[in-house]
Design a protein around this motif. Sequence first.
Motif, PDB file in Angstrom:
ATOM      1  N   GLY A 332       0.811  -1.211   0.000  1.00 29.16           N
ATOM      2  CA  GLY A 332       0.000   0.000   0.000  1.00 29.16           C
ATOM      3  C   GLY A 332       0.845   1.262   0.000  1.00 29.16           C
ATOM      4  N   GLY A 333       0.199   2.378   0.270  1.00 27.44           N
ATOM      5  CA  GLY A 333       0.912   3.647   0.342  1.00 27.44           C
ATOM      6  C   GLY A 333       1.383   4.165  -1.005  1.00 27.44           C
ATOM      7  N   ILE A 334       2.426   4.964  -0.938  1.00 27.67           N
ATOM      8  CA  ILE A 334       3.028   5.577  -2.119  1.00 27.67           C
ATOM      9  C   ILE A 334       4.425   5.004  -2.302  1.00 27.67           C
ATOM     10  N   ARG A 335       4.787   4.769  -3.546  1.00 30.56           N
ATOM     11  CA  ARG A 335       6.150   4.327  -3.851  1.00 30.56           C
ATOM     12  C   ARG A 335       6.666   5.155  -5.022  1.00 30.56           C
ATOM     13  N   VAL A 336       7.839   5.750  -4.828  1.00 28.58           N
ATOM     14  CA  VAL A 336       8.474   6.559  -5.866  1.00 28.58           C
ATOM     15  C   VAL A 336       9.765   5.856  -6.273  1.00 28.58           C
ATOM     16  N   SER A 337       9.819   5.372  -7.487  1.00 21.50           N
ATOM     17  CA  SER A 337      11.026   4.684  -7.952  1.00 21.50           C
ATOM     18  C   SER A 337      11.914   5.673  -8.685  1.00 21.50           C
ATOM     19  N   LEU A 338      13.139   5.805  -8.193  1.00 22.61           N
ATOM     20  CA  LEU A 338      14.066   6.841  -8.660  1.00 22.61           C
ATOM     21  C   LEU A 338      15.208   6.235  -9.472  1.00 22.61           C
ATOM     22  N   TYR A 339      14.874   5.380 -10.424  1.00 24.00           N
ATOM     23  CA  TYR A 339      15.913   4.744 -11.223  1.00 24.00           C
ATOM     24  C   TYR A 339      16.652   5.770 -12.075  1.00 24.00           C
ATOM     25  N   ASN A 340      17.675   5.308 -12.757  1.00 22.31           N
ATOM     26  CA  ASN A 340      18.589   6.229 -13.435  1.00 22.31           C
ATOM     27  C   ASN A 340      17.921   7.134 -14.467  1.00 22.31           C
ATOM     28  N   ALA A 341      16.848   6.658 -15.092  1.00 21.06           N
ATOM     29  CA  ALA A 341      16.192   7.471 -16.123  1.00 21.06           C
ATOM     30  C   ALA A 341      15.396   8.634 -15.535  1.00 21.06           C
ATOM     31  N   VAL A 342      15.145   8.599 -14.227  1.00 22.65           N
ATOM     32  CA  VAL A 342      14.452   9.702 -13.551  1.00 22.65           C
ATOM     33  C   VAL A 342      15.471  10.803 -13.272  1.00 22.65           C
ATOM     34  N   SER A 343      15.149  12.012 -13.679  1.00 20.84           N
ATOM     35  CA  SER A 343      16.096  13.112 -13.517  1.00 20.84           C
ATOM     36  C   SER A 343      15.904  13.826 -12.183  1.00 20.84           C
ATOM     37  N   VAL A 344      16.903  14.607 -11.819  1.00 14.84           N
ATOM     38  CA  VAL A 344      16.800  15.449 -10.622  1.00 14.84           C
ATOM     39  C   VAL A 344      15.616  16.401 -10.762  1.00 14.84           C
ATOM     40  N   GLU A 345      15.433  16.958 -11.950  1.00 18.31           N
ATOM     41  CA  GLU A 345      14.322  17.881 -12.180  1.00 18.31           C
ATOM     42  C   GLU A 345      12.977  17.185 -12.021  1.00 18.31           C
ATOM     43  N   ASN A 346      12.887  15.927 -12.452  1.00 14.80           N
ATOM     44  CA  ASN A 346      11.651  15.164 -12.251  1.00 14.80           C
ATOM     45  C   ASN A 346      11.300  15.087 -10.775  1.00 14.80           C
ATOM     46  N   VAL A 347      12.298  14.845  -9.940  1.00 16.77           N
ATOM     47  CA  VAL A 347      12.066  14.724  -8.499  1.00 16.77           C
ATOM     48  C   VAL A 347      11.681  16.077  -7.903  1.00 16.77           C
ATOM     49  N   LYS A 348      12.305  17.118  -8.360  1.00 13.87           N
ATOM     50  CA  LYS A 348      11.941  18.450  -7.868  1.00 13.87           C
ATOM     51  C   LYS A 348      10.497  18.789  -8.226  1.00 13.87           C
ATOM     52  N   THR A 349      10.054  18.340  -9.397  1.00 15.76           N
ATOM     53  CA  THR A 349       8.659  18.548  -9.788  1.00 15.76           C
ATOM     54  C   THR A 349       7.722  17.817  -8.834  1.00 15.76           C
ATOM     55  N   LEU A 350       8.073  16.581  -8.491  1.00 18.55           N
ATOM     56  CA  LEU A 350       7.268  15.804  -7.551  1.00 18.55           C
ATOM     57  C   LEU A 350       7.248  16.469  -6.177  1.00 18.55           C
ATOM     58  N   VAL A 351       8.386  16.911  -5.710  1.00 18.13           N
ATOM     59  CA  VAL A 351       8.476  17.542  -4.387  1.00 18.13           C
ATOM     60  C   VAL A 351       7.627  18.808  -4.336  1.00 18.13           C
ATOM     61  N   SER A 352       7.638  19.579  -5.396  1.00 17.49           N
ATOM     62  CA  SER A 352       6.799  20.776  -5.457  1.00 17.49           C
ATOM     63  C   SER A 352       5.324  20.391  -5.357  1.00 17.49           C
ATOM     64  N   PHE A 353       4.963  19.329  -6.045  1.00 16.61           N
ATOM     65  CA  PHE A 353       3.583  18.817  -5.968  1.00 16.61           C
ATOM     66  C   PHE A 353       3.251  18.375  -4.544  1.00 16.61           C
TER      67      PHE A 353
END
Length: 362
Positions: A332-353
Amino acid sequence: MRVINFNAGPAGLPQPALERAREELLDFQGTGMSIMEHSHRGKDYEAVHDEAISLLTGLLGIPATHQVLFLQGGASQQFAQIPMNFLTPEKSADFLMTGVWSEKALDEAKYYGKPRIAATTVMADKRYTRVPKQAELQLDPKAAYVHMTTNNTIYGTQWHTFPEVGGVPLVADMSSDILWKPIDVSRFAFIYAGAQKNIGPSGIVLVVVDKEFMAKGSQNIPKIFRYSTYAENNSLYNTPPTFSIYLCRNVLAWIKSVGGLTQLEKWNREKGETLYAAIDRHPDFYRAPVEKESRSYMNVVFRLPSEALEDTFVAEAKKAGMVGLKGHRSAGGIRVSLYNAVSVENVKTLVSFMDQFVKTRG
């Protein structure tokens, strides 16, 4: 417009690797056909195959004592194939239990020998919130091998220091964190990894095996299941998944082009630290169930105050162009997979959300 893909696997692939495939899809290097249509015995495909092995060898610093194999059946087949090769009814193997995948590996080994649990961090609710400490390992010096899972995709834990196991061969399932940073391959007798997280698409499994350890494999099993069979034939004993290997080559070439594993580690650590910081600054809303020293840089899991809020979080994130955030069905819950194809900017977008979601739903 491409979405931001946080899926746990099959996972996102680096866009340059996909663009290269798109450009070559109908006509590979002027041959008039796709790489998918080439014979696996032909020189055009073999060049791609050998380049993939060469790139991987260079990126991981694989020593001459080890050999790269491309196999099929995924990591789940390796759960059975490893004991099929290296266990016999009178032998035991030690298993370090950190989650569902180590449990599955243990279960398959029971068909061939006497696997034993050398460490476990399972809780009363059958969840895992950390990896074992070195002092907790109850190792058998006569074991055929010690098996570990380096990263737990479901519960979000990761080994940040590999265990010391004495002279016993160390076998590691690295399906979800291989290539996230440099490692000392020589410490392992056997590494295996499903490709669909950090290496390429689904349909192939990577093996890096110590040649001396491989020589100990059983000769009383079908040739198709012997690692030596693939080693002797450069992983071309039968028809391999050629397009999957081609895409792995593209991904590996991209990794090399951006600075190799040293650069990837910098990005991966920044991604993980950015996301965990967002979770920790809202402790009354986002709750990470994993002990801090065991937190994974590849799969970040957390809970919200209610399942209804979690469903809303996933739905609204999808509307904002972010997919793959729903936790595994067993956790359950939320899972964020941060594999190599995920960029730093992608994560910053998620964090802003996430920060905005707290303001509107908290």
